[in-house]
Design a protein around this motif. Structure first.
Motif, PDB file in Angstrom:
ATOM      1  N   LEU A 106       0.855  -1.189   0.000  1.00 26.19           N
ATOM      2  CA  LEU A 106       0.000   0.000   0.000  1.00 26.19           C
ATOM      3  C   LEU A 106       0.887   1.234   0.000  1.00 26.19           C
ATOM      4  O   LEU A 106       1.657   1.449   0.930  1.00 26.19           O
ATOM      5  CB  LEU A 106      -0.895   0.025   1.242  1.00 26.19           C
ATOM      6  CG  LEU A 106      -1.571  -1.281   1.652  1.00 26.19           C
ATOM      7  CD1 LEU A 106      -2.519  -1.031   2.816  1.00 26.19           C
ATOM      8  CD2 LEU A 106      -2.317  -1.893   0.485  1.00 26.19           C
ATOM      9  N   ARG A 107       0.784   2.010  -1.050  1.00 21.52           N
ATOM     10  CA  ARG A 107       1.594   3.218  -1.156  1.00 21.52           C
ATOM     11  C   ARG A 107       0.684   4.417  -1.294  1.00 21.52           C
ATOM     12  O   ARG A 107      -0.076   4.532  -2.252  1.00 21.52           O
ATOM     13  CB  ARG A 107       2.531   3.135  -2.352  1.00 21.52           C
ATOM     14  CG  ARG A 107       3.547   2.052  -2.166  1.00 21.52           C
ATOM     15  CD  ARG A 107       4.603   2.045  -3.211  1.00 21.52           C
ATOM     16  NE  ARG A 107       5.665   1.129  -2.794  1.00 21.52           N
ATOM     17  CZ  ARG A 107       6.768   0.906  -3.454  1.00 21.52           C
ATOM     18  NH1 ARG A 107       6.998   1.540  -4.575  1.00 21.52           N
ATOM     19  NH2 ARG A 107       7.668   0.067  -2.999  1.00 21.52           N
ATOM     20  N   LEU A 108       0.798   5.281  -0.352  1.00 23.26           N
ATOM     21  CA  LEU A 108      -0.072   6.442  -0.293  1.00 23.26           C
ATOM     22  C   LEU A 108       0.654   7.625  -0.916  1.00 23.26           C
ATOM     23  O   LEU A 108       1.799   7.887  -0.571  1.00 23.26           O
ATOM     24  CB  LEU A 108      -0.336   6.699   1.189  1.00 23.26           C
ATOM     25  CG  LEU A 108      -1.513   7.539   1.610  1.00 23.26           C
ATOM     26  CD1 LEU A 108      -2.797   7.022   1.003  1.00 23.26           C
ATOM     27  CD2 LEU A 108      -1.614   7.523   3.135  1.00 23.26           C
ATOM     28  N   GLY A 255       2.729  -1.247 -10.611  1.00 22.93           N
ATOM     29  CA  GLY A 255       2.623  -0.542  -9.324  1.00 22.93           C
ATOM     30  C   GLY A 255       3.942   0.092  -8.913  1.00 22.93           C
ATOM     31  O   GLY A 255       3.966   1.183  -8.337  1.00 22.93           O
ATOM     32  N   ASP A 256       5.030  -0.579  -9.224  1.00 21.82           N
ATOM     33  CA  ASP A 256       6.355  -0.032  -8.931  1.00 21.82           C
ATOM     34  C   ASP A 256       6.524   1.296  -9.659  1.00 21.82           C
ATOM     35  O   ASP A 256       6.922   2.311  -9.081  1.00 21.82           O
ATOM     36  CB  ASP A 256       7.418  -1.055  -9.385  1.00 21.82           C
ATOM     37  CG  ASP A 256       8.830  -0.650  -9.013  1.00 21.82           C
ATOM     38  OD1 ASP A 256       8.987   0.199  -8.115  1.00 21.82           O
ATOM     39  OD2 ASP A 256       9.774  -1.191  -9.609  1.00 21.82           O
ATOM     40  N   ILE A 257       6.180   1.285 -10.941  1.00 20.96           N
ATOM     41  CA  ILE A 257       6.407   2.471 -11.774  1.00 20.96           C
ATOM     42  C   ILE A 257       5.418   3.594 -11.414  1.00 20.96           C
ATOM     43  O   ILE A 257       5.812   4.740 -11.180  1.00 20.96           O
ATOM     44  CB  ILE A 257       6.276   2.088 -13.267  1.00 20.96           C
ATOM     45  CG1 ILE A 257       7.357   1.050 -13.619  1.00 20.96           C
ATOM     46  CG2 ILE A 257       6.386   3.323 -14.149  1.00 20.96           C
ATOM     47  CD1 ILE A 257       7.146   0.355 -14.948  1.00 20.96           C
ATOM     48  N   SER A 259       3.762   4.108  -8.727  1.00 18.08           N
ATOM     49  CA  SER A 259       3.880   4.676  -7.382  1.00 18.08           C
ATOM     50  C   SER A 259       5.012   5.709  -7.322  1.00 18.08           C
ATOM     51  O   SER A 259       4.927   6.666  -6.563  1.00 18.08           O
ATOM     52  CB  SER A 259       4.033   3.591  -6.312  1.00 18.08           C
ATOM     53  OG  SER A 259       5.191   2.831  -6.521  1.00 18.08           O
ATOM     54  N   ASP A 260       6.046   5.532  -8.124  1.00 17.40           N
ATOM     55  CA  ASP A 260       7.068   6.585  -8.184  1.00 17.40           C
ATOM     56  C   ASP A 260       6.496   7.836  -8.836  1.00 17.40           C
ATOM     57  O   ASP A 260       6.748   8.961  -8.397  1.00 17.40           O
ATOM     58  CB  ASP A 260       8.296   6.112  -8.980  1.00 17.40           C
ATOM     59  CG  ASP A 260       9.333   5.436  -8.091  1.00 17.40           C
ATOM     60  OD1 ASP A 260       8.936   4.884  -7.033  1.00 17.40           O
ATOM     61  OD2 ASP A 260      10.530   5.449  -8.432  1.00 17.40           O
ATOM     62  N   GLU A 261       5.702   7.646  -9.886  1.00 19.49           N
ATOM     63  CA  GLU A 261       5.116   8.806 -10.560  1.00 19.49           C
ATOM     64  C   GLU A 261       4.184   9.553  -9.602  1.00 19.49           C
ATOM     65  O   GLU A 261       4.241  10.781  -9.486  1.00 19.49           O
ATOM     66  CB  GLU A 261       4.349   8.363 -11.820  1.00 19.49           C
ATOM     67  CG  GLU A 261       3.858   9.556 -12.632  1.00 19.49           C
ATOM     68  CD  GLU A 261       2.999   9.160 -13.831  1.00 19.49           C
ATOM     69  OE1 GLU A 261       2.902   7.957 -14.144  1.00 19.49           O
ATOM     70  OE2 GLU A 261       2.409  10.070 -14.432  1.00 19.49           O
TER      71      GLU A 261
HETATM   72 MG    MG Z   1      10.237   1.258  -6.988  1.00 15.05          MG
END
Ligand code: MG
Ligand code: IPM
Length: 370
Positions: A106-108, A255-257, A259-261
């Protein structure tokens, strides 16, 4: 009074500084709320490679498995960049995720009102704020699929020999997709009830399976309105209408990409917490979204707020202390409202710039006053 066993993995770069801050905050929470936090510190990442030639020593993994929750700083740095895949610091992260069964990340991405001008997006785009929860599948897909490298016998259309060829496989089962989608729908229920399932279903078979499973389980969440969005479009819509987005659920790599954006849109990656969760009752892992920032390590200037906010997520999601979690989050907001900043989030000459330790003390002071 409850006693909580926290496994602390400071890791590399600024990891040790920011985890120390979060532990100080948790100690204050313990004193005020009458609970006890017992911290066991273990090593993983680059520092473990240096010491044991192993990014994730088994004693560290055992400590994590036997804890109530894991607090992780960051792993990696240029010193270890030349090492092969399994020997890299990042292997510690992947190993912890897999071994602890942490399939939901979970990335907020929240644009704090006090830091609005930090967003690289225009005011008219972010004027309504940004508050996006990215639910990333964390133990499947291409990051864990079969991979290989070797000489190819084949040629290109014009006869050029292919030379060395490498491959990584994206594979998802119905059960893996279903459990992460359920996390997405459940979180959407607790928020603004809007879910975007991000995929590349115009190309990928795995994405088409994600859509099928979504349609199967969506009727169980009738209040959630959901839509499908191709990942290329999603990366565009994040820049165009981030304010309208609520919950995104997607595969490991997308999700990795994204979430950085999304983190960048808030302008303050140093502020963003994350939680990695498995089945209920199993220890979750909590870490800041930012990395090890080796360039500022050891200088006492790292922003501890993402790790402090990660410890708040830990209080809420793993330790059942939701009220204390909210108080820690309020303390962070109040410190920002008073104009205190670490260097990375300073925008004006009027800001009162603090180092890691001073910022931590301010948060604890505000928390104790609540
Ligand atoms: Mg990452
Ligand atoms: C992250 C990082 C990791 C990932 C790396 C360091 C293995 O980029 O947590 O987003 O890709 O999951």
């Amino acid at each position: 009074m409850t006693k909580f066993n926290i496994c602390v993995i400071p890791g590399d770069g600024i990891g040790p500084e920011v985890t120390a801050s979060a532990c100080e905050v948790l100690k204050a929470v313990g004193e005020k709320s009458g609970h006890e936090f017992v911290f066991s510190e273990v090593i993983a990442g680059g520092c473990a490679i240096d010491q044991f030639d192993d990014p994730l020593p088994s004693a560290s993994l055992e400590c994590a498995k036997n804890s109530d929750a894991v607090l992780l700083g960051a792993v990696g740095g240029p010193k270890w960049d030349g090492l092969p895949g399994k020997k890299r610091p990042e292997a510690a992260l992947l190993g912890l995720r897999k071994e602890l069964g942490l399939y939901a990340n979970l990335r907020l991405a929240v644009l704090f009102p006090e830091l609005k001008s930090a967003s690289p997006l225009r005011d008219d785009i972010v004027k309504d704020g940004v508050d996006i929860m990215i639910v990333r599948e964390l133990t499947g897909g291409i990051y864990f699929g079969e991979r290989g490298i070797g000489p190819s016998e084949g040629t290109l259309e014009d006869g050029t020999p292919k030379g060395i060829e490498a491959f990584d496989v994206e594979r998802y089962s119905e059960a893996e997709i279903e459990r992460i989608l359920k996390v997405g729908f459940t979180i959407a229920m607790q928020r603004r009830k809007r879910l975007i399932v991000v995929d590349k279903a115009n190309i990928l078979e795995t994405s088409r399976l994600w859509r099928k499973v979504t349609e199967k389980i969506a009727p169980s969440y009738p209040e959630v309105s959901y839509e499908f969005m191709y990942v290329d479009n999603a990366s565009m819509q994040l820049l165009r209408q981030a304010s309208k987005m609520d919950v995104i659920v997607t595969s490991n790599m997308f999700g990795d990409i994204l979430s950085d954006e999304a983190g960048m849109i808030t302008g303050s990656i140093g502020m963003l917490p994350s939680a990695s969760l498995g089945d209920p009752g199993k220890p979750g892992m909590y870490e800041p979204v930012h990395g090890s920032a080796p360039d500022i390590a050891g200088k006492g200037i790292a922003n501890p707020l993402a790790t402090i906010l990660s410890s708040a997520m830990m209080l809420r999601s793993s330790l059942g202390l939701a009220d204390e979690a909210t108080k820690v989050e309020n303390a962070v907001r109040s410190v920002l409202a008073q104009g205190y900043r670490t260097m990375d989030i300073s925008l004006s000459s009027e800001d009162k710039i603090l180092g890691t330790k001073e910022m931590t003390d301010k948060v604890i002071e505000a928390y104790l006053q609540d």
